[in-house]
Design a protein around this motif. Structure first.
Motif, PDB file in Angstrom:
ATOM      1  N   LYS A 174      -0.205 -26.650  53.319  1.00  0.00           N
ATOM      2  CA  LYS A 174       1.092 -27.066  53.860  1.00  0.00           C
ATOM      3  C   LYS A 174       1.785 -25.847  54.446  1.00  0.00           C
ATOM      4  CE  LYS A 174       1.479 -30.645  50.303  1.00  0.00           C
ATOM      5  NZ  LYS A 174       2.176 -31.047  49.049  1.00  0.00           N
ATOM      6  N   ALA A 175       2.620 -26.080  55.465  1.00  0.00           N
ATOM      7  CA  ALA A 175       3.271 -24.962  56.151  1.00  0.00           C
ATOM      8  C   ALA A 175       4.720 -25.302  56.492  1.00  0.00           C
ATOM      9  CB  ALA A 175       2.515 -24.612  57.433  1.00  0.00           C
ATOM     10  N   ILE A 176       5.566 -24.264  56.525  1.00  0.00           N
ATOM     11  CA  ILE A 176       6.935 -24.375  57.018  1.00  0.00           C
ATOM     12  C   ILE A 176       7.110 -23.372  58.153  1.00  0.00           C
ATOM     13  CG2 ILE A 176       9.385 -24.034  56.552  1.00  0.00           C
ATOM     14  CD1 ILE A 176       9.093 -25.021  53.827  1.00  0.00           C
ATOM     15  N   VAL A 177       7.681 -23.836  59.266  1.00  0.00           N
ATOM     16  CA  VAL A 177       8.034 -22.966  60.380  1.00  0.00           C
ATOM     17  C   VAL A 177       9.557 -22.885  60.415  1.00  0.00           C
ATOM     18  CG1 VAL A 177       7.814 -22.515  62.842  1.00  0.00           C
ATOM     19  CG2 VAL A 177       5.998 -23.757  61.636  1.00  0.00           C
ATOM     20  N   PHE A 178      10.106 -21.670  60.265  1.00  0.00           N
ATOM     21  CA  PHE A 178      11.556 -21.490  60.227  1.00  0.00           C
ATOM     22  C   PHE A 178      12.102 -21.055  61.583  1.00  0.00           C
ATOM     23  CE2 PHE A 178      10.858 -21.001  55.600  1.00  0.00           C
ATOM     24  CZ  PHE A 178      11.853 -21.851  55.131  1.00  0.00           C
ATOM     25  N   THR A 179      13.202 -21.672  61.989  1.00  0.00           N
ATOM     26  CA  THR A 179      13.945 -21.247  63.175  1.00  0.00           C
ATOM     27  C   THR A 179      15.380 -20.923  62.759  1.00  0.00           C
ATOM     28  OG1 THR A 179      14.753 -23.450  63.769  1.00  0.00           O
ATOM     29  CG2 THR A 179      12.560 -22.827  64.592  1.00  0.00           C
ATOM     30  N   ASN A 180      16.092 -20.208  63.633  1.00  0.00           N
ATOM     31  CA  ASN A 180      17.478 -19.867  63.313  1.00  0.00           C
ATOM     32  C   ASN A 180      18.480 -20.921  63.767  1.00  0.00           C
ATOM     33  OD1 ASN A 180      16.714 -17.515  62.086  1.00  0.00           O
ATOM     34  ND2 ASN A 180      17.336 -16.162  63.754  1.00  0.00           N
ATOM     35  N   ASP A 199       1.434 -22.886  51.413  1.00  0.00           N
ATOM     36  CA  ASP A 199       0.840 -21.558  51.433  1.00  0.00           C
ATOM     37  C   ASP A 199       0.943 -20.830  52.770  1.00  0.00           C
ATOM     38  OD1 ASP A 199      -0.863 -23.332  52.611  1.00  0.00           O
ATOM     39  OD2 ASP A 199      -2.538 -23.021  51.260  1.00  0.00           O
ATOM     40  N   LEU A 200       1.725 -21.387  53.721  1.00  0.00           N
ATOM     41  CA  LEU A 200       1.934 -20.710  55.003  1.00  0.00           C
ATOM     42  C   LEU A 200       3.392 -20.837  55.428  1.00  0.00           C
ATOM     43  CD1 LEU A 200       0.927 -19.280  57.592  1.00  0.00           C
ATOM     44  CD2 LEU A 200       0.335 -21.550  58.501  1.00  0.00           C
ATOM     45  N   VAL A 201       4.023 -19.697  55.694  1.00  0.00           N
ATOM     46  CA  VAL A 201       5.382 -19.656  56.231  1.00  0.00           C
ATOM     47  C   VAL A 201       5.346 -18.878  57.537  1.00  0.00           C
ATOM     48  CG1 VAL A 201       7.696 -18.677  55.945  1.00  0.00           C
ATOM     49  CG2 VAL A 201       6.613 -19.839  54.031  1.00  0.00           C
ATOM     50  N   ILE A 202       5.901 -19.481  58.590  1.00  0.00           N
ATOM     51  CA  ILE A 202       5.981 -18.813  59.890  1.00  0.00           C
ATOM     52  C   ILE A 202       7.455 -18.665  60.265  1.00  0.00           C
ATOM     53  CG2 ILE A 202       5.399 -18.931  62.346  1.00  0.00           C
ATOM     54  CD1 ILE A 202       3.011 -20.701  61.597  1.00  0.00           C
ATOM     55  N   ASN A 203       7.880 -17.442  60.521  1.00  0.00           N
ATOM     56  CA  ASN A 203       9.227 -17.197  61.016  1.00  0.00           C
ATOM     57  C   ASN A 203       9.187 -17.197  62.544  1.00  0.00           C
ATOM     58  OD1 ASN A 203      10.734 -16.831  58.558  1.00  0.00           O
ATOM     59  ND2 ASN A 203       9.682 -14.875  58.297  1.00  0.00           N
ATOM     60  N   ASP A 246      17.843 -13.543  53.400  1.00  0.00           N
ATOM     61  CA  ASP A 246      17.304 -14.776  53.985  1.00  0.00           C
ATOM     62  C   ASP A 246      15.786 -14.693  54.125  1.00  0.00           C
ATOM     63  OD1 ASP A 246      19.775 -15.978  54.165  1.00  0.00           O
ATOM     64  OD2 ASP A 246      20.142 -15.355  56.229  1.00  0.00           O
ATOM     65  N   TYR A 247      15.294 -13.502  54.463  1.00  0.00           N
ATOM     66  CA  TYR A 247      13.839 -13.327  54.568  1.00  0.00           C
ATOM     67  C   TYR A 247      13.173 -13.557  53.210  1.00  0.00           C
ATOM     68  CZ  TYR A 247       9.282 -11.198  55.397  1.00  0.00           C
ATOM     69  OH  TYR A 247       7.929 -10.990  55.490  1.00  0.00           O
ATOM     70  N   VAL A 248      13.756 -12.985  52.164  1.00  0.00           N
ATOM     71  CA  VAL A 248      13.202 -13.155  50.810  1.00  0.00           C
ATOM     72  C   VAL A 248      13.127 -14.635  50.442  1.00  0.00           C
ATOM     73  CG1 VAL A 248      13.679 -12.777  48.356  1.00  0.00           C
ATOM     74  CG2 VAL A 248      13.896 -10.890  49.967  1.00  0.00           C
ATOM     75  N   HIS A 249      14.171 -15.386  50.764  1.00  0.00           N
ATOM     76  CA  HIS A 249      14.184 -16.808  50.393  1.00  0.00           C
ATOM     77  C   HIS A 249      13.202 -17.626  51.226  1.00  0.00           C
ATOM     78  CE1 HIS A 249      17.241 -16.977  47.305  1.00  0.00           C
ATOM     79  NE2 HIS A 249      17.923 -16.084  47.978  1.00  0.00           N
ATOM     80  N   ARG A 250      13.095 -17.318  52.506  1.00  0.00           N
ATOM     81  CA  ARG A 250      12.118 -18.044  53.334  1.00  0.00           C
ATOM     82  C   ARG A 250      10.694 -17.798  52.833  1.00  0.00           C
ATOM     83  NH1 ARG A 250      13.521 -17.285  59.769  1.00  0.00           N
ATOM     84  NH2 ARG A 250      15.600 -18.224  59.806  1.00  0.00           N
ATOM     85  N   VAL A 251      10.349 -16.539  52.716  1.00  0.00           N
ATOM     86  CA  VAL A 251       8.990 -16.194  52.314  1.00  0.00           C
ATOM     87  C   VAL A 251       8.708 -16.639  50.881  1.00  0.00           C
ATOM     88  CG1 VAL A 251       7.382 -14.256  51.975  1.00  0.00           C
ATOM     89  CG2 VAL A 251       8.885 -14.299  53.960  1.00  0.00           C
ATOM     90  N   GLY A 252       9.777 -16.743  50.080  1.00  0.00           N
ATOM     91  CA  GLY A 252       9.626 -17.185  48.698  1.00  0.00           C
ATOM     92  C   GLY A 252       9.209 -18.637  48.547  1.00  0.00           C
ATOM     93  N   ARG A 253       9.188 -19.396  49.657  1.00  0.00           N
ATOM     94  CA  ARG A 253       8.698 -20.779  49.570  1.00  0.00           C
ATOM     95  C   ARG A 253       7.198 -20.825  49.351  1.00  0.00           C
ATOM     96  NH1 ARG A 253      12.072 -22.080  47.383  1.00  0.00           N
ATOM     97  NH2 ARG A 253      13.016 -20.041  47.693  1.00  0.00           N
ATOM     98  N   THR A 254       6.484 -19.724  49.630  1.00  0.00           N
ATOM     99  CA  THR A 254       5.048 -19.672  49.426  1.00  0.00           C
ATOM    100  C   THR A 254       4.719 -18.657  48.348  1.00  0.00           C
ATOM    101  OG1 THR A 254       2.910 -19.398  50.526  1.00  0.00           O
ATOM    102  CG2 THR A 254       4.656 -17.906  51.190  1.00  0.00           C
TER     103      THR A 254
END
Length: 442
Positions: free
Chosen positions: A245-251, A313-317, A326-334
């Protein structure tokens, strides 16, 4: 083993039923003093078990002979609906063998239905600040008998502009005997001020340094020329990386909608999540991701806090987050609970300074990666060469014909006049026209 803690037998039964074998470091550090009634300020990395660390002591304090529910005894305040819903599920799991009842109050739900739920007076109320203030303004909510107040992700609540609301809610819980404040980051000056005002003789527990993300998470950056190049890179990563599963984050919400549309056009199964989405759509997106009906979620930072999805197991900023927290929390999803994960940030010229500041904040350097099939021209800012003067040398002029350095022009010797002689007349550079000598008055 959880039996080492002085927890009620019904809570230990629930823990065993949920197959919680060994407590995590944050649970070992926080549960005993919380059981003693101490106020706590706890910083621990995301995915470390913070929720159980405050829920088990809270539930234990509410155990006893069943009593008529005439007051709200505990309040858990959180920044987002998704985190609040997730916390409600955890409360229900841990309290399954007790008579303790809990309710949820968040935005996006029917106000009148929530008011009817509140009239039943749950033991534990889980809420987001904005909607809770609306119920307080309606005059139908009494928090004066709250015994335990939990502020989870308080730094995020302040970042989202809820400072006044949170302070007002805290003031309504003036008879509380215990306050527990948990977060994954240390936050800023506003949070430190809140800690000083709200917590009484607190025990400060810091279970990780600011840059300590899960050891199993690889952090990479890929440089991109522009937004269109980033979009091609996202599609390539989602098509070629191995992930469950993956999350792609945008601002921004607009970029999340655009990117999800492009991915759907490429036949990816995608859901989009941001603050303007209807609550039903937000619930549906998260549930579909958890169930595996879709593998990809495109989201803004509304999904960066507290979202716990097994197998992510995949996070894309797509956009670099605006702060290290904010970076710590985004990447912390994986990479949660010891699992492995990959975090990839796409960096164009407008992102480079943000990326560098996050590296400094985390005190680490991200792995640089190049995708040969989509290699762009931008690879980071060009290094400025030192000028001759800065380097301590003068730049020599080249002869156009020979391409060699021209020899320095020789200075013509000047004749010294003997003492007592009259000063020589001034002449122009060509030695012909006489020049007038300047006086002091001129």
């Amino acid at each position: 083993m959880f039996a080492q803690f002085a927890l009620h037998e019904r809570l230990l039964k629930a823990v065993a039923e949920l197959n919680f074998d060994e407590p995590t470091p944050v649970q070992v550090a926080a549960i005993p003093p919380a059981l003693e009634g101490r106020d706590l300020r706890v910083i621990a990395q995301t995915g470390s078990g913070k929720t159980a660390a405050f829920l088990l002591p809270l539930l234990n304090g509410l155990m006893g002979d069943p009593q008529p529910r005439v007051r709200i005894r505990a309040l858990i305040l959180l920044p987002t609906r998704e985190l609040a819903q997730q916390t409600l599920k955890e409360v229900e799991r841990f309290s399954q063998f007790t008579f303790i009842k809990s309710s949820l109050v968040t935005g996006g739900e029917d106000f009148k239905v929530q008011a009817a739920v509140l009239r039943k007076v749950p033991d534990i109320l889980i809420a987001t600040p904005g909607r809770l203030i609306e119920h307080l303004d309606g005059g139908k909510l009494d928090l004066s008998e709250v015994e335990v107040l939990v502020l989870d992700e308080a730094d995020r609540m302040l970042d989202m502009g809820f400072s006044d609301d949170v302070q007002r809610i805290i003031g309504c819980c003036d008879k509380r005997r215990q306050t527990l404040l948990f977060s994954a980051t240390s936050g800023g000056a506003a949070l430190r001020e809140m800690v000083a005002q709200v917590l009484r003789d607190p025990l400060h527990l810091r279970l990780n340094a600011v840059g300590e993300l899960s050891e199993g998470v690889r952090q990479q950056i890929i440089t991109a020329d522009d937004t269109a190049h980033k979009e091609r890179l996202v599609a390539w990563l989602l098509a070629n990386e191995t992930y469950r599963k993956a999350i792609v984050f945008t601002n921004t919400r607009a970029q999340a909608e655009r990117l999800s549309g492009l991915l759907i056009a490429r036949e990816f199964k995608v859901f989009v999540l941001h603050g303007e989405k209807d609550q039903k759509d937000r619930k549906l997106a998260i549930e579909r991701l958890r169930q595996g009906a879709v593998k990809i979620l495109v989201a803004t930072d509304v999904a960066a806090r507290g979202l716990d999805v097994e197998g992510l197991d995949l996070v894309i900023n797509f956009d670099m987050p605006r702060s290290g927290d904010d970076y710590v929390h985004r990447v912390g999803r994986t990479g949660r609970a010891g699992a492995e994960g990959l975090a990839v940030s796409l960096i164009c010229h407008t992102d480079w300074n943000l990326m560098s500041s996050v590296e400094r904040y985390l005190k680490q350097q991200f792995e640089r990666r190049v995708i040969k099939e989509l290699k762009g021209s931008y690879s980071g800012p060009k290094k400025v060469k030192a000028s001759g003067k800065a380097a301590g040398t003068k730049k020599k002029k080249l002869d156009k014909k020979t391409d060699k350095a021209k020899p320095a022009a020789k200075r013509k010797p000047t004749a010294r006049r003997p003492k007592g002689d009259a000063p020589a007349p001034l002449v122009s550079q060509d030695g012909l026209a006489p020049l007038k000598r300047r006086t002091r008055e001129e």
